[in-house]
Scaffold this motif. Structure first.
Motif, short mmCIF file in Angstrom:
data_model
loop_
_atom_site.label_atom_id
_atom_site.label_comp_id
_atom_site.label_asym_id
_atom_site.label_seq_id
_atom_site.Cartn_x
_atom_site.Cartn_y
_atom_site.Cartn_z
N VAL A 1 0.84 -1.20 0.00
CA VAL A 1 0.00 0.00 0.00
C VAL A 1 0.88 1.25 0.00
CG1 VAL A 1 -1.63 1.36 1.38
CG2 VAL A 1 -2.02 -1.07 1.04
N GLY A 2 1.89 1.30 0.87
CA GLY A 2 2.80 2.44 0.90
C GLY A 2 3.53 2.62 -0.42
N SER A 3 3.95 1.52 -1.00
CA SER A 3 4.65 1.57 -2.28
C SER A 3 3.72 2.06 -3.39
CB SER A 3 5.21 0.19 -2.61
OG SER A 3 5.93 0.22 -3.80
N LEU A 4 2.48 1.60 -3.39
CA LEU A 4 1.50 2.03 -4.39
C LEU A 4 1.26 3.53 -4.30
CD1 LEU A 4 -0.77 1.46 -6.50
CD2 LEU A 4 -2.30 1.21 -4.53
N LEU A 5 1.00 4.03 -3.09
CA LEU A 5 0.75 5.46 -2.92
C LEU A 5 1.96 6.29 -3.35
CD1 LEU A 5 -1.14 5.53 0.49
CD2 LEU A 5 -2.08 5.93 -1.79
N THR A 6 3.14 5.85 -2.97
CA THR A 6 4.36 6.56 -3.35
C THR A 6 4.50 6.59 -4.87
OG1 THR A 6 5.42 5.89 -1.31
CG2 THR A 6 6.86 6.63 -3.08
N GLY A 7 4.29 5.47 -5.52
CA GLY A 7 4.40 5.40 -6.98
C GLY A 7 3.41 6.31 -7.68
N ILE A 8 2.17 6.31 -7.22
CA ILE A 8 1.14 7.17 -7.82
C ILE A 8 1.50 8.64 -7.65
CG2 ILE A 8 -1.25 7.96 -7.62
CD1 ILE A 8 -1.99 5.03 -6.93
#
Length: 89
Positions: free
Chosen positions: A16-23
Motif C-alpha cells: 500500500v505504501g509503495s502504491l501510494l508513493t508510486g502514484i
C-alpha cells in the motif's frame, strides 16, 4: 507466500505504501517514504498544491491524511537529524 495472516499483513501494508508513493511520484510530487510515512520538502506554492492533490486523491483510493500525524506544507524537512530546506531560487 501466504495470502492471509500476520506475514501477509506486513507485505500488504508495504505494498500500500509503495502504491501510494508510486502514484504520487507519477503525478509529479517528489517525495520520500519510510513504510507508511511520506516525507517531502517543497517550495510553498507547490507544497499547497501537493497537499490539495493528496486530500483529493487519497479518499478516492480509500485512504485519508491523519490530521494528528500530518504536518506542513513546509519548505524545511528534518528526518533523523538531517535538515533539508528548499528555496524558490
Amino acid at each position: 507466500m501466504r495470502s492471509f495472516g500476520a506475514i501477509a499483513a506486513v507485505y500488504g501494508w508495504e505494498r500500500v505504501g509503495s502504491l501510494l508513493t508510486g502514484i504520487l511520484r507519477d503525478i509529479g510530487i517528489p517525495l520520500l517514504r519510510y513504510v507508511d510515512d511520506i516525507f517531502t520538502a517543497l517550495p510553498p506554492l507547490l507544497a499547497q498544491q501537493a497537499r490539495a492533490t493528496l486530500e483529493t486523491l487519497l479518499p478516492v483510493l480509500g485512504f485519508q491524511l491523519a490530521p494528528d500525524k500530518t504536518e506542513g506544507p513546509s519548505d524545511t524537512l528534518v528526518i533523523l537529524g538531517i535538515q533539508v530546506q528548499v528555496n524558490d531560487t
